[in-house]
Design an enzyme around this catalytic site. Structure first.
Site, mmCIF file in Angstrom:
data_model
loop_
_atom_site.group_PDB
_atom_site.id
_atom_site.type_symbol
_atom_site.label_atom_id
_atom_site.label_comp_id
_atom_site.label_asym_id
_atom_site.label_seq_id
_atom_site.Cartn_x
_atom_site.Cartn_y
_atom_site.Cartn_z
ATOM 1 N N LYS A 158 0.818 -1.218 0.000
ATOM 2 C CA LYS A 158 0.000 0.000 0.000
ATOM 3 C C LYS A 158 0.849 1.263 0.000
ATOM 4 C CE LYS A 158 -4.404 -1.918 1.084
ATOM 5 N NZ LYS A 158 -5.437 -2.234 2.047
ATOM 6 N N ARG A 161 -3.702 -10.189 4.408
ATOM 7 C CA ARG A 161 -4.098 -10.142 2.989
ATOM 8 C C ARG A 161 -2.908 -9.624 2.189
ATOM 9 N NH1 ARG A 161 -6.062 -6.715 -0.794
ATOM 10 N NH2 ARG A 161 -7.693 -7.515 -2.167
HETATM 11 N N1 HH2 Z 1 -7.442 -3.852 0.404
HETATM 12 C C1 HH2 Z 1 -7.718 -3.831 -0.909
HETATM 13 C C2 HH2 Z 1 -8.827 -4.536 -1.414
HETATM 14 N N2 HH2 Z 1 -9.613 -5.275 -0.605
HETATM 15 N N3 HH2 Z 1 -10.120 -6.076 1.557
HETATM 16 C C3 HH2 Z 1 -9.860 -6.108 2.869
HETATM 17 N N4 HH2 Z 1 -10.622 -6.842 3.702
HETATM 18 N N5 HH2 Z 1 -8.806 -5.411 3.414
HETATM 19 C C4 HH2 Z 1 -7.977 -4.651 2.659
HETATM 20 O O1 HH2 Z 1 -7.050 -4.009 3.211
HETATM 21 C C5 HH2 Z 1 -8.224 -4.588 1.248
HETATM 22 C C6 HH2 Z 1 -9.333 -5.319 0.727
HETATM 23 C C7 HH2 Z 1 -6.836 -3.053 -1.830
HETATM 24 O O2 HH2 Z 1 -5.775 -3.813 -2.336
HETATM 25 P P1 HH2 Z 1 -5.739 -4.465 -3.803
HETATM 26 O O3 HH2 Z 1 -6.798 -5.514 -3.926
HETATM 27 O O4 HH2 Z 1 -4.385 -4.937 -4.106
HETATM 28 O O5 HH2 Z 1 -6.015 -3.258 -4.774
HETATM 29 P P2 HH2 Z 1 -7.281 -2.819 -5.620
HETATM 30 O O6 HH2 Z 1 -8.370 -2.507 -4.660
HETATM 31 O O7 HH2 Z 1 -6.780 -1.621 -6.387
HETATM 32 O O8 HH2 Z 1 -7.668 -3.966 -6.504
#
Ligand code: HH2
Length: 272
Positions: free
Chosen positions: A204, A238
Site C-alpha cells: 500500500k 491479505r
Molecule cells: N485492500 C484492498 C482490497 N480489498 N479487503 C480487505 N478486507 N482489506 C484490505 O485491506 C483490502 C481489501 C486493496 O488492495 P488491492 O486488492 O491490491 O487493490 P485494488 O483494490 O486496487 O484492486
C-alpha cells in the site's frame, strides 16, 4: 489470504490477471505457496477507481472462482454486491469480503446470514472515489473501533452468527500515512473487540511514502508491517506475495509463546 485481482486497474497488479486463465494460474500458485484463503476481486478499490457494472464484475470473477475451487483453499469473494456474492458462493466460494461493511448493498448481509458463510467487514471513510481527499479523525483508532463494533452488531442483527465475522481496520481506506501508522501501532485495541482481525497492508501507498519504493518493490516493507500486525494480534494477512509473508510471519510467530514449531508444517529442503 492471497490477493487475486481480476481487474484492469488495481493499484499494484492491475491488468496482469484480467484474463481469467492467468488469474486462475496465479491463484493456484498462491495456494501452492501456502495461501489458505484466495481473495478474488473484480473491482478495484484504489483511490479514484471507477465502479464496475454487475455484469462485468460477474464476467471477471466467476470463471476464476470456479477455476480455483480445486485448490483446497477457501475462496473469498471481494465484492460489495449481493448478486456477485451469491453467484460466487454458488460457484464454490466460502467467504465474503465486503470493503463497504454491508453499507453498499442492503441485500448482502442477509445473503451472508442465509448462506452461513464467514465474512469480513472493513472500515472505510467515505468511498473509493473520495476517501483520500483530506481524511480527518479526532482519534482514528477509537473511531475505527466504534465503527467496527457497530457493524458487527448490525451483522448480528441481520442474522449473521458473531463467530462468522472478521473485522478489518481498512489500512489505506480514507487514511493518511499517520492514520495508518497509528492503527498499526494500536492494533491491539481493534483485536480487543474479540473477533479475528484481517490486516491488509500489502504494497500500500503508505509503505511507498515511507520507503520511496514502487508497488512491486514493497515486499520487504509489507513483510515488516505484517510482522508488526502479527505481534499486535492480527489473524489474517491479505497479501500479494505469499512466500515472503509466510517466512516473515513464521519468524515472528516463532518468538511468540508456544509459537514454535509452527502449526502448519512447511517443507524444509536444506540440512545446514
Ligand atoms: N485492500 C484492498 C482490497 N480489498 N479487503 C480487505 N478486507 N482489506 C484490505 O485491506 C483490502 C481489501 C486493496 O488492495 P488491492 O486488492 O491490491 O487493490 P485494488 O483494490 O486496487 O484492486
Amino acid at each position: 489470504m492471497g490477493v487475486v485481482n481480476v481487474t484492469p486497474d488495481s493499484f499494484s497488479d492491475g491488468g496482469r490477471y484480467l484474463d481469467p486463465q492467468a488469474a486462475v494460474e496465479h491463484g493456484r500458485l498462491l495456494a501452492e505457496q501456502g495461501a489458505q484463503i484466495l481473495d478474488v476481486g473484480g473491482e478495484s478499490t484504489r483511490p479514484g477507481a471507477d465502479a464496475v457494472p454487475v455484469d462485468e464484475e460477474l464476467r471477471r470473477v466467476l470463471p476464476v472462482v470456479e477455476g480455483l475451487t480445486a485448490t483446497g483453499a477457501t475462496i473469498s469473494i471481494d465484492t460489495s454486491k449481493a448478486v456477485v456474492a451469491a453467484a460466487a458462493l454458488d460457484a464454490g466460494a466460502g467467504y465474503v469480503n465486503d470493503v463497504t461493511a454491508f453499507r453498499g448493498d442492503p441485500a448482502l448481509a442477509g445473503l451472508v446470514a442465509e448462506r452461513g458463510v464467514d465474512c469480513c467487514v472493513m472500515h472505510m471513510l467515505g468511498n473509493p472515489r473520495t476517501m483520500q481527499d483530506d481524511p480527518r479523525y479526532d482519534d482514528v483508532v477509537s473511531e475505527v473501533k466504534a465503527f467496527l463494533e457497530e457493524r458487527l452488531a448490525f451483522a448480528v442483527a441481520e442474522g449473521i452468527a458473531e463467530e462468522k465475522v472478521m473485522l478489518d481496520p481498512g489500512i489505506g481506506f480514507g487514511k493518511t500515512v499517520a492514520h495508518n501508522l497509528e492503527l498499526i501501532r494500536r492494533l491491539d485495541e481493534i483485536v480487543a473487540i474479540g473477533r479475528p482481525v484481517v490486516f491488509g497492508v500489502s504494497r500500500k501507498s503508505f509503505l511507498g511514502k515511507i520507503t520511496g519504493r514502487e508497488p512491486g518493490e514493497r515486499g520487504v516493507a509489507t513483510a515488516a508491517a505484517n510482522v508488526l500486525g502479527l505481534e499486535r494480534g492480527a489473524s489474517v494477512f491479505r497479501v500479494h506475495d505469499v512466500p515472503e509473508t509466510l517466512d516473515a510471519l513464521a519468524v515472528a510467530a516463532a518468538t511468540l509463546p508456544g509459537g514454535w514449531p509452527l502449526k502448519t508444517p512447511r517443507t524444509t529442503t536444506t540440512t545446514i
